[in-house]
Design an enzyme around this catalytic site. Structure first.
Site, short mmCIF file in Angstrom:
data_model
loop_
_atom_site.label_atom_id
_atom_site.label_comp_id
_atom_site.label_asym_id
_atom_site.label_seq_id
_atom_site.Cartn_x
_atom_site.Cartn_y
_atom_site.Cartn_z
N SER A 1 0.83 -1.19 0.00
CA SER A 1 0.00 0.00 0.00
C SER A 1 0.88 1.26 0.00
O SER A 1 1.81 1.36 -0.79
CB SER A 1 -0.94 -0.05 1.21
OG SER A 1 -1.91 0.95 1.15
N ASP B 1 -5.45 -4.19 -2.51
CA ASP B 1 -4.47 -3.82 -1.50
C ASP B 1 -3.63 -5.01 -1.01
O ASP B 1 -4.16 -5.97 -0.47
CB ASP B 1 -5.22 -3.20 -0.31
CG ASP B 1 -4.31 -2.55 0.70
OD1 ASP B 1 -3.08 -2.68 0.58
OD2 ASP B 1 -4.83 -1.90 1.62
#
Length: 260
Positions: free
Chosen positions: A43, A163
């Site tokens: 991320s 993610d």
């Protein structure tokens, strides 16, 4: 000497802490950075890992973008999840403005980005990038939280991704020592040391984290960015915690900043 790696945890808008850490590494840890074989992250951690490897001279520019991006999200009625707001498009614009044209070449086999396959829910660490656009897609995929960041997942190599922090929040590479950085307190090399820190820990997506009210507040800030003053404080915290780590490991250098 065993190979050294540097990994940054998934943390949303707390990535400003990572930028503080990166600034400290550049200013006071050049000899350490010269020995780093690989950079990794998930991320926002993957974004800072990429910055440190491919565009270390753009840390100030990235810091400015992060403050503006956070303000943009704060101004939305429901934050990043506000209908009609394109979180990924804004993030892409920031990435494209900072990454050099040869970023994918510099990153090849030295950058490891954590992403999650939507179909299989399996984690992948991507380290091969055929083009700058491929690198950007992988970074966007690593930052895509379904619903929060939009409905349409990032496509890469015929698959849909989300993610990397959902399955591997803090990649530890299988060779040498991986120095770990996180804005959440826990058992990491660089992280906040809260007063009266709890001895209770839990592991979430392969990251060990302390159970504490302070970490709950940090989680809220990761998704809903705080005001500029708090963001600046988080940046300074990342810088200071990294300096303490460099001093502890005898890697600290006084004003050693140079371009990598």
């Amino acid at each position: 000497m065993h190979p050294l790696n540097l990994s940054f945890a998934a943390c949303g808008f707390l990535g400003i802490y990572h930028l503080g850490a990166a600034t400290a590494f550049l200013k006071h840890g050049q000899n350490m950075l010269k020995t780093v074989k690989a950079f990794a992250g998930a991320s926002s951690g993957s974004l800072v890992a990429t910055l440190l490897l491919t565009a270390p001279d753009k840390t100030k520019e990235c810091q400015t973008f992060t403050y503006k991006f956070a303000e943009e999200v704060r101004n939305q009625t429901f934050g990043a999840a506000t209908p009609g707001y394109d979180f990924i498009n804004s993030l892409r614009a920031g990435i494209e403005s900072i990454l050099p044209s040869n970023a994918h070449e510099v990153a090849e086999n030295r950058l490891f980005v954590s992403i999650t396959n939507i179909r299989t829910r399996e984690n992948y660490l991507v380290s091969n990038f055929a083009s700058r656009e491929d690198l950007i897609k992988v970074l966007l995929a690593s930052s895509f939280v379904p619903v929060y960041a939009g409905i349409k997942a990032v496509e890469y190599k015929g698959e849909k991704w989300m993610d990397g922090g959902l399955t591997n929040r803090l990649p530890v590479l299988p060779w040498g020592r991986t120095v770990t950085v996180s804005p959440f307190s826990g058992r990491m090399d660089v992280c906040p040391q809260d007063n009266g820190m709890s001895k209770l820990h839990f592991t979430l997506a392969q990251q060990d984290t302390t159970i504490s009210l302070a970490n709950l507040e940090r989680l809220n800030h990761a998704l809903f960015p705080p005001k500029r003053e708090k963001m600046e404080s988080l940046f300074q915290n990342g810088f200071n915690d990294t300096v303490l780590f460099l001093l502890k490991e005898n890697w600290f250098e006084q004003n050693s900043e140079k371009q990598l």
